[in-house]
Motif scaffolding. Structure first.
Motif, PDB file in Angstrom:
ATOM      1  N   ILE A  81       0.585  -1.274   0.011  1.00  0.00           N
ATOM      2  CA  ILE A  81       0.012   0.231  -0.392  1.00  0.00           C
ATOM      3  C   ILE A  81       0.671   1.583  -0.069  1.00  0.00           C
ATOM      4  O   ILE A  81       0.529   1.859  -0.835  1.00  0.00           O
ATOM      5  N   ASP A  82       2.285   1.199   0.846  1.00  0.00           N
ATOM      6  CA  ASP A  82       2.694   2.571   0.664  1.00  0.00           C
ATOM      7  C   ASP A  82       3.707   2.975  -0.922  1.00  0.00           C
ATOM      8  O   ASP A  82       3.871   3.494  -0.731  1.00  0.00           O
ATOM      9  N   ILE A  83       3.644   1.824  -0.963  1.00  0.00           N
ATOM     10  CA  ILE A  83       4.841   1.373  -2.288  1.00  0.00           C
ATOM     11  C   ILE A  83       3.401   1.982  -3.355  1.00  0.00           C
ATOM     12  O   ILE A  83       4.069   2.946  -4.059  1.00  0.00           O
ATOM     13  N   LEU A  84       1.848   1.431  -3.423  1.00  0.00           N
ATOM     14  CA  LEU A  84       1.634   1.713  -4.159  1.00  0.00           C
ATOM     15  C   LEU A  84       1.475   3.814  -4.464  1.00  0.00           C
ATOM     16  O   LEU A  84       1.226   4.351  -5.354  1.00  0.00           O
ATOM     17  N   LYS A  85       1.383   4.520  -3.005  1.00  0.00           N
ATOM     18  CA  LYS A  85       0.996   5.773  -2.543  1.00  0.00           C
ATOM     19  C   LYS A  85       2.538   6.024  -2.953  1.00  0.00           C
ATOM     20  O   LYS A  85       2.188   7.466  -3.949  1.00  0.00           O
ATOM     21  N   GLU A  86       3.430   5.526  -3.456  1.00  0.00           N
ATOM     22  CA  GLU A  86       4.861   6.182  -3.369  1.00  0.00           C
ATOM     23  C   GLU A  86       4.120   6.533  -5.016  1.00  0.00           C
ATOM     24  O   GLU A  86       4.850   7.848  -5.425  1.00  0.00           O
ATOM     25  N   ARG A  87       4.221   5.574  -5.294  1.00  0.00           N
ATOM     26  CA  ARG A  87       3.952   5.587  -7.391  1.00  0.00           C
ATOM     27  C   ARG A  87       2.345   6.363  -7.863  1.00  0.00           C
ATOM     28  O   ARG A  87       2.771   7.147  -8.917  1.00  0.00           O
ATOM     29  N   GLY A  88       2.002   6.452  -7.048  1.00  0.00           N
ATOM     30  CA  GLY A  88       1.033   7.819  -7.217  1.00  0.00           C
ATOM     31  C   GLY A  88      -0.293   7.104  -7.281  1.00  0.00           C
ATOM     32  O   GLY A  88      -1.405   7.467  -7.881  1.00  0.00           O
ATOM     33  N   ASP A 132       7.612  16.623 -20.889  1.00  0.00           N
ATOM     34  CA  ASP A 132       9.090  16.240 -20.009  1.00  0.00           C
ATOM     35  C   ASP A 132       7.325  16.467 -18.645  1.00  0.00           C
ATOM     36  O   ASP A 132       8.026  15.313 -17.329  1.00  0.00           O
ATOM     37  N   SER A 133       6.611  17.103 -18.292  1.00  0.00           N
ATOM     38  CA  SER A 133       5.599  17.236 -17.346  1.00  0.00           C
ATOM     39  C   SER A 133       5.119  16.125 -16.761  1.00  0.00           C
ATOM     40  O   SER A 133       4.395  16.672 -15.820  1.00  0.00           O
ATOM     41  N   MET A 134       5.328  14.899 -17.680  1.00  0.00           N
ATOM     42  CA  MET A 134       4.569  13.828 -17.859  1.00  0.00           C
ATOM     43  C   MET A 134       5.345  12.762 -17.557  1.00  0.00           C
ATOM     44  O   MET A 134       4.841  11.587 -16.947  1.00  0.00           O
ATOM     45  N   VAL A 135       5.999  12.736 -17.746  1.00  0.00           N
ATOM     46  CA  VAL A 135       7.480  12.058 -17.175  1.00  0.00           C
ATOM     47  C   VAL A 135       7.432  11.606 -15.902  1.00  0.00           C
ATOM     48  O   VAL A 135       7.289  10.113 -16.359  1.00  0.00           O
ATOM     49  N   GLU A 136       7.579  11.672 -14.595  1.00  0.00           N
ATOM     50  CA  GLU A 136       7.652  10.915 -13.830  1.00  0.00           C
ATOM     51  C   GLU A 136       6.167  10.330 -13.210  1.00  0.00           C
ATOM     52  O   GLU A 136       6.333   9.258 -13.460  1.00  0.00           O
ATOM     53  N   THR A 137       4.493  11.398 -14.131  1.00  0.00           N
ATOM     54  CA  THR A 137       4.002  10.465 -13.629  1.00  0.00           C
ATOM     55  C   THR A 137       3.833   9.191 -13.997  1.00  0.00           C
ATOM     56  O   THR A 137       3.197   8.179 -13.885  1.00  0.00           O
ATOM     57  N   LEU A 138       4.369   8.955 -15.418  1.00  0.00           N
ATOM     58  CA  LEU A 138       3.609   7.917 -16.842  1.00  0.00           C
ATOM     59  C   LEU A 138       4.662   6.971 -16.167  1.00  0.00           C
ATOM     60  O   LEU A 138       5.402   6.012 -15.714  1.00  0.00           O
ATOM     61  N   ILE A 176      14.211   9.861 -12.952  1.00  0.00           N
ATOM     62  CA  ILE A 176      13.287  10.430 -13.136  1.00  0.00           C
ATOM     63  C   ILE A 176      13.759  12.271 -12.795  1.00  0.00           C
ATOM     64  O   ILE A 176      13.981  13.242 -13.271  1.00  0.00           O
ATOM     65  N   ALA A 177      14.962  11.775 -11.969  1.00  0.00           N
ATOM     66  CA  ALA A 177      16.007  12.675 -11.575  1.00  0.00           C
ATOM     67  C   ALA A 177      17.502  13.034 -12.501  1.00  0.00           C
ATOM     68  O   ALA A 177      17.069  14.167 -12.883  1.00  0.00           O
ATOM     69  N   LYS A 215      15.886  13.023 -23.930  1.00  0.00           N
ATOM     70  CA  LYS A 215      15.086  12.476 -23.733  1.00  0.00           C
ATOM     71  C   LYS A 215      14.917  11.034 -22.072  1.00  0.00           C
ATOM     72  O   LYS A 215      14.501   9.976 -23.478  1.00  0.00           O
ATOM     73  N   LEU A 216      15.902  11.036 -21.928  1.00  0.00           N
ATOM     74  CA  LEU A 216      15.501   9.639 -20.997  1.00  0.00           C
ATOM     75  C   LEU A 216      14.534   9.096 -20.408  1.00  0.00           C
ATOM     76  O   LEU A 216      13.816   7.997 -20.496  1.00  0.00           O
ATOM     77  N   GLY A 217      13.637  10.303 -19.714  1.00  0.00           N
ATOM     78  CA  GLY A 217      12.485   9.467 -19.215  1.00  0.00           C
ATOM     79  C   GLY A 217      11.748   9.516 -20.408  1.00  0.00           C
ATOM     80  O   GLY A 217      10.900   8.523 -20.436  1.00  0.00           O
TER      81      GLY A 217
END
Length: 421
Positions: free
Chosen positions: A4-11, A260-266, A282-283, A292-294
Motif C-alpha cells: 500500500i505504501d508502494i502504491l501511494k509512493e508511485r501515485g 517532460d511534465s508527464m514523465v514522472e507520473t507516467l 526521473i532525477a 529524453k531519458l524519461g
C-alpha cells in the motif's frame, strides 16, 4: 515497505475507505478486484494505470480478480457532465451480442497482460436471479437518498438521468457483495471517477454482513493529459492494446513524444521499474530533459511489456529511421507502418504532376511554394530527390505492403507524407 505504501509512493492511491481493514488486507495478503467496462473489444492505454495497480498487488502476493462488466456494460455508468464534452450525456445502449463478444476479448487480454488470479463476467452473478429477486434482495438494501448523494448522480439530476443509469451504482456495488461472499475478495479498487460506485459496494457488504466485516477499498487518480483530457488518445484516436488495432510503433511514438511534465507520473504509473531506480531515472531526466531519458525509458518499458522486446526494437528502428531521414533499410511493411502515423493522402487518380500532388496532399499550401521547395531540392519522392516541376508520379513506381500500394514524400528532413494508391 508494504504494497500500500508502494502504491501511494508511485501515485496510485487517491481515496481510501476502511483504513484498518486496508491494513489487514495488506498483512493477510487478501484478495482484491477491479472492474473493466466492455464497451470496446480491446483495452486501451487509458485503462493501463489502474490495471497496473492490480499487477503490483499480484506481484506482492495478493490474489487479484478482474471483473468484466457483462451486465453493467449493457447499461453504462452515468457520464459526469464535468468530464464529458459529448452533447449526449446519456449513453447509447450497445447491442447485447456486441457486449458479449467484447467480454470474451477483454478476458483474454486481462489474462495475457496482468496475470489475473481469475477473470470473471459479472453477468454470471445474476444467472439465477429474477427481477423480483434483485429488487427484494438487493434493491431493498440501499436507500434512494443514499444514491442521490453520489456526486455524479447529483450533477446528472440537472441534465436528466434515466432509471437505468441511476441504478448503475447498485449493480456495481453488487459485484463487491458477490465477490466478498463467494470469493473472499475484501478490497475493491478502480479509477477515481468510480469512487461513488466503489463505496456503494462497501455499503452493501455492511448491510448484508454487518459492520464487523473486512471490506475496504481505494481509488486511483485519473491519468489525464496536461490539458485535462483523457490520457491514452493520440490524433489518430484511442491507443489500443490489441496489436491489430494499434501498432507497436504508434505506442512507441506516443510515449517518446510525451511532454517532460508527464514523465514522472507516467514512469511511476505505467512501468514496473523498482521505485528507487525509477526515481533516479526521473532525477537524471530532469537534469537534462533534452536527452529524453524519461521518454525513452517510457517507450521501451511500455512497448516491451505489452508487445515484447522484439516489437520494441522494431518500433525503435522505424522511429530512428524516420528521425534520421534514412528509410532505405526498412522493409516495406515497416515503412508503411511508420508512415501511417504521418500525413496520409488517399490518391483518387493513378498519376499526378508532382506540384499538383504536393498541394492536394497538403504537403504545401500553394503551387508556388511547391515549386520553390523543388528548386531548393527539399522534396524527396520514394527516396529520390525531385529536380523538375514537370515530374509525373504514378502508382507504378510504388511500394507494396499487405497488398496496399503506397509511395511517400519527404519535405525537408522530418516532414513525411504517405500516399496510398
Amino acid at each position: 515497505m508494504g504494497i500500500i505504501d508502494i502504491l501511494k509512493e508511485r501515485g496510485f492511491i487517491q481515496d481510501e475507505a476502511n483504513l484498518e481493514n486496508l491494513k489487514k488486507f495488506e498483512k493477510n495478503k487478501s484478495a482484491a478486484y477491479i472492474g473493466v467496462d466492455p464497451s470496446a473489444p480491446s483495452l486501451g492505454v487509458h485503462h493501463f494505470s489502474s490495471l497496473a495497480a492490480g499487477k503490483w498487488l499480484r506481484d506482492a502476493g495478493h490474489p487479484v480478480y478482474f471483473i468484466v462488466g457483462g451486465i453493467t456494460g449493457l447499461i453504462g455508468d452515468p457520464r459526469d457532465p464535468k468530464l464529458t464534452k459529448n452533447a449526449q450525456i446519456e449513453r447509447t445502449l450497445q447491442d447485447k451480442k456486441v457486449i458479449e463478444a467484447n467480454v470474451i476479448q477483454l478476458k483474454k487480454q486481462l489474462k495475457q497482460y496482468f496475470d489475473a488470479t481469475e477473470v470473471l463476467n459479472n453477468a454470471d452473478f445474476y444467472k439465477n436471479m429474477s427481477v423480483a429477486d434483485y429488487l427484494r434482495d438487493i434493491g431493498k438494501l440501499i436507500n434512494v437518498n443514499y444514491m442521490l448523494e453520489k456526486d455524479v448522480i447529483a450533477r446528472r439530476l440537472e441534465t436528466g438521468i434515466s432509471y437505468a443509469e441511476f441504478s448503475y451504482t447498485l449493480l456495481q456495488g453488487y459485484d463487491s457483495l458477490w465477490l466478498y461472499n463467494h470469493k473472499k475478495v475484501v478490497c475493491q479498487f478502480g479509477g477515481a471517477d468510480q469512487w461513488g460506485n466503489i463505496t456503494t459496494g462497501l455499503e452493501l457488504i455492511r448491510k448484508v454482513n454487518g459492520s464487523d466485516n473486512n471490506a475496504c477499498c481505494f481509488s486511483c487518480p485519473l491519468l489525464l493529459k496536461p490539458d485535462g483530457t483523457k490520457f491514452g488518445k493520440s490524433e489518430g484516436g484511442t491507443l489500443w492494446l490489441d496489436p491489430k488495432k494499434t501498432s507497436s510503433y504508434e505506442i512507441y511514438q506516443f510515449f517518446i513524444n510525451q511532454p517532460d511534465s508527464m514523465v514522472e507520473t507516467l514512469i511511476m504509473r505505467l512501468t514496473f521499474i523498482p521505485t528507487k531506480t525509477a526515481k533516479k531515472i526521473i532525477a537524471d531526466h530532469n537534469k537534462n530533459p533534452s536527452a529524453k531519458l524519461g521518454q525513452n525509458t517510457l517507450a521501451e518499458n511500455v512497448v516491451t511489456f505489452l508487445r515484447g522486446k522484439e516489437e520494441y526494437l522494431k518500433a525503435k528502428k522505424i522511429s530512428d529511421a524516420l528521425f534520421s531521414g534514412n528509410v532505405v533499410n526498412l522493409s516495406n511493411d515497416e515503412l508503411f507502418t511508420a508512415l501511417s502515423g504521418t500525413r496520409v493522402f488517399n490518391a483518387t487518380k493513378s498519376s499526378y504532376n508532382i506540384v499538383d500532388l504536393l498541394v492536394e496532399a497538403k504537403v504545401c499550401n500553394s503551387k508556388t511554394e511547391g515549386r520553390q521547395l523543388i528548386s531548393q531540392k527539399n522534396i524527396v519522392y520514394n527516396n529520390i530527390v525531385v529536380e523538375t516541376n514537370d515530374k509525373v508520379v504514378d502508382n507504378k513506381f510504388s511500394f507494396t505492403s499487405k497488398k496496399t500500394k503506397f509511395s511517400f514524400i519527404k519535405k525537408g528532413k522530418k516532414d513525411w507524407t504517405l500516399i496510398i494508391w
